[in-house]
Scaffold this active site. Structure first.
Site, PDB file in Angstrom:
ATOM      1  CG  LEU A  77       2.608  -2.071 -10.492  1.00  0.00           C
ATOM      2  CD1 LEU A  77       2.476  -1.932 -12.119  1.00  0.00           C
ATOM      3  CD2 LEU A  77       1.252  -2.683 -10.067  1.00  0.00           C
ATOM      4  CB  CYS A  78       8.555  -3.214  -6.375  1.00  0.00           C
ATOM      5  SG  CYS A  78       9.449  -2.252  -7.559  1.00  0.00           S
ATOM      6  CG  HIS A  79       6.790  -9.138  -7.058  1.00  0.00           C
ATOM      7  ND1 HIS A  79       7.389  -8.753  -8.070  1.00  0.00           N
ATOM      8  CD2 HIS A  79       5.693 -10.081  -6.968  1.00  0.00           C
ATOM      9  CE1 HIS A  79       6.300  -9.249  -9.061  1.00  0.00           C
ATOM     10  NE2 HIS A  79       5.398 -10.283  -8.467  1.00  0.00           N
ATOM     11  CG  MET A 115      12.820  -2.118  -9.830  1.00  0.00           C
ATOM     12  SD  MET A 115      13.214  -0.831 -10.946  1.00  0.00           S
ATOM     13  CE  MET A 115      12.708   0.695  -9.824  1.00  0.00           C
ATOM     14  CD  GLU A 116      14.129  -4.786  -4.939  1.00  0.00           C
ATOM     15  OE1 GLU A 116      12.794  -4.885  -4.507  1.00  0.00           O
ATOM     16  OE2 GLU A 116      14.554  -4.913  -6.154  1.00  0.00           O
ATOM     17  CG  ASP A 130      18.486  16.108   3.954  1.00  0.00           C
ATOM     18  OD1 ASP A 130      17.714  17.036   3.948  1.00  0.00           O
ATOM     19  OD2 ASP A 130      18.677  15.427   5.105  1.00  0.00           O
TER      20      ASP A 130
END
Length: 163
Positions: A77-79, A115-116, A130
């Protein structure tokens, strides 16, 4: 805390991508932060450039930038966005001990970049883990949060830093 309705859920409870086509373009900037806590010896190894997998900080920075550009592929749902700037800053914190990660995402567009920025921090932290896990499996990733956002109809946000 405000009680805004969820924008990705319609009146029937179904998830959907928000239609932003009627929104105007504005400059939107978001910053996010997080950390990777580790043994002091692990931090020293990273700072000295002695990690077996290579330059931990440079690799994590690139991974965070790349992740920000892939956010719409990772989070439903993120653009998909045309980011104009992404930065990832990684600093040693001897008191933690560990590395603090901060990211900035920017664009001129119809929807925000929170969100980015959060994705950039998350993936940078995971990359640090990691690359150093062979030396320290007790590392802790935490504190991932939106720090600031500006632009758009909802206005500016600055995280309250008080306890």
């Amino acid at each position: 805390m405000t009680s805004a309705r969820l924008t990705h859920i319609d009146d029937t409870g179904q998830a959907h991508m928000v239609d932003v086509s009627e929104k105007g373009d504005t400059v939107r900037i978001a910053t996010a932060t997080g950390y990777v806590k580790m043994h002091a010896e692990t931090l020293a190894m990273i700072q000295d450039g002695n990690a077996r997998k290579g330059d931990v900080i440079a690799t994590a920075r690139i991974a965070g930038i790349m992740a920000a550009k892939q956010t719409a592929s990772l989070i439903p749902l993120c653009h998909p966005l045309m980011l104009t700037k992404v930065t990832v800053d990684i600093q040693a914190d001897e008191e933690l001990p560990g590395l603090r990660v901060a990211a900035l995402a920017k664009l001129k567009g119809q929807t925000g970049v929170e969100m980015e920025a959060l994705t950039a921090v998350s993936i940078a932290c995971l990359t640090i883990y990691d690359m150093a896990k062979a030396a320290d499996r007790e590392m802790e990733i935490g504190g991932i949060q939106l720090a600031t956002k500006s632009g758009g109809k909802s206005g500016d946000f600055v995280r309250n830093q008080s306890p």
